[in-house]
Design an enzyme around this catalytic site. Structure first.
Site, PDB file in Angstrom:
ATOM      1  N   ASP A 274       0.893  -1.165   0.000  1.00  0.00           N
ATOM      2  CA  ASP A 274       0.000   0.000   0.000  1.00  0.00           C
ATOM      3  C   ASP A 274       0.929   1.212   0.000  1.00  0.00           C
ATOM      4  OD1 ASP A 274      -2.087   1.764   0.264  1.00  0.00           O
ATOM      5  OD2 ASP A 274      -2.387   1.387   2.393  1.00  0.00           O
ATOM      6  N   CYS A 327      -3.855   5.014  -2.815  1.00  0.00           N
ATOM      7  CA  CYS A 327      -5.070   5.823  -2.662  1.00  0.00           C
ATOM      8  C   CYS A 327      -4.954   7.014  -3.618  1.00  0.00           C
ATOM      9  CB  CYS A 327      -5.277   6.258  -1.220  1.00  0.00           C
ATOM     10  SG  CYS A 327      -3.865   7.064  -0.447  1.00  0.00           S
TER      11      CYS A 327
END
Length: 385
Positions: A274, A327
């Site tokens: 991530d 993101c």
């Protein structure tokens, strides 16, 4: 406080936010809280009103304004009337900050899937999503405990609350039965398909939100959370204790991360990357993020993503999998980064994430606020041969 005095307070806060965005300082929320700590005379209604003014001004301007005055003049010019304790009257020829959603220089970087018709959703106020700790509770039981809650439409672990809800003092939160986590982040953990008995590495764990989700989904897995940031990683152990999760932490020394990861080479069933990114998928929560991003910073982030992916690849055992997520709604951070990884690592193949949510975007899937109602994420899965 009079309406004009509230505007003046918002101007003072916005000046700090603008400087902080320029200098990579604290976020707007922290600045607002700090401002009122030294101004006890402001009542709760005044604090709420000023905060709303600040974030309305931030959402209004895609580009970083020159000053807090310019930012506020754009949204409340009628209150610049020279009233006592308020801002000085508007000067001849003075104009407010320009409106916009995406910074001009960044528009070409957006994924083509993010059409103009859905860009307004990038700045909508986000709901408060909770993730049920499914190792210890059911979603049905938690829905009954949280008044006004509803099941999230995409994640089987999620509960959606009104945006202004407070959960930190709820008994279920204190007992580790729920964690605050956007539905999109929950879907990243679901795309990993964690299983008991696996060795799972969350390589860029931060404060450990996704590591906690992985541990809850597979309580019998060995979950390792690693990061180079001691402060952020230090937040995980008390959260894990509260959740009853077994998660090992591994602090890495930048730029010598490979040395710290050497013992894990070829042993991980799953590595989640991530990666650090622009945060363009979270503008509805952090709208001043648009003011923080600059071309040179974006280039550094893209280089970091490439480097972290290359660190992750040798850690995956044959038959294991690597899940990459950012993101971000920027093509170079998402599908561009995933395609480049495959070109460098011929022992990996792209496979479907198994998610019903999101639109296909090259070898991965893209979640967006306007299409899924989640924060924006790109997610891709690579299987090692």
């Amino acid at each position: 406080m009079t309406p004009s005095a509230r505007v003046q307070a918002a101007i003072e806060i916005l000046d700090q936010v603008i400087a902080s965005a320029r200098d990579d300082g604290p976020p707007a929320d922290a600045i607002v809280a700090g401002y009122f700590k030294t101004r006890r005379y402001a009542g709760s209604k005044d604090r709420r009103a000023v905060r709303e003014l600040v974030f309305s001004a931030i959402r209004h301007s895609a580009e970083r304004p020159d000053s807090g005055r310019a930012a506020m003049l754009a949204i409340a010019p009628e209150l610049f009337d020279g009233s006592p304790h308020g801002p000085a009257a508007v000067r001849e020829g003075e104009t407010g900050a320009k409106s916009g959603i995406v910074p001009h220089w960044l528009a070409a970087e957006l994924s083509p899937l993010v059409q103009a018709s859905e860009q307004r959703a990038l700045l909508d106020r986000a709901p408060l999503d909770l993730r049920v700790n499914v190792a210890r509770a059911s979603r049905e039981a938690m829905l009954a405990q949280f008044e006004g809650s509803q099941a999230t439409p995409l994640s089987p672990w999620g509960i959606r609350m009104p945006a202004d809800s407070r959960v930190s003092d709820h008994a279920a939160f204190a007992a580790g039965l729920v964690e605050v986590q956007d539905e999109g982040s929950q879907l990243i953990a679901l795309a990993c398909w964690p299983a008991d008995g696996e060795r799972i590495l969350d390589l860029c764990a931060g404060a450990g939100g996704k590591a906690l989700a992985l541990a809850a989904a597979a309580p019998g897995a060995e979950v390792i959370a690693s990061d180079t940031n001691l402060r952020r990683l230090g937040n995980l152990p008390p959260r894990a204790d509260r959740a009853g999760a077994r998660i090992a932490t591994l602090l890495l020394d930048a730029p010598r991360e490979a040395e710290g990861l050497r013992d894990l080479a070829g042993t991980c069933d799953l590595v989640l990357v991530d990666a650090p990114c622009s945060g363009s998928g979270t503008w509805r929560r952090n709208p001043e993020g648009r003011w923080r991003l600059a071309p040179e910073r974006l280039e550094r982030l893209i280089a970091t993503q490439r480097r972290v992916l290359d660190l992750a690849a040798p850690l995956v055992r044959p038959g294991g999998r690597l899940v990459y997520a950012v993101c971000s709604l920027l093509a170079r951070e998402g599908v561009g980064q995933a395609s480049a990884f495959l070109s460098r690592h011929s022992s990996f193949i792209a496979t479907d994430t198994g998610l019903a949510a999101g639109r296909l975007d090259g070898v991965g899937r893209l979640l967006t606020p306007g299409h899924e109602g989640t924060d924006g994420f790109f997610i891709a899965r690579f299987d090692a041969s």
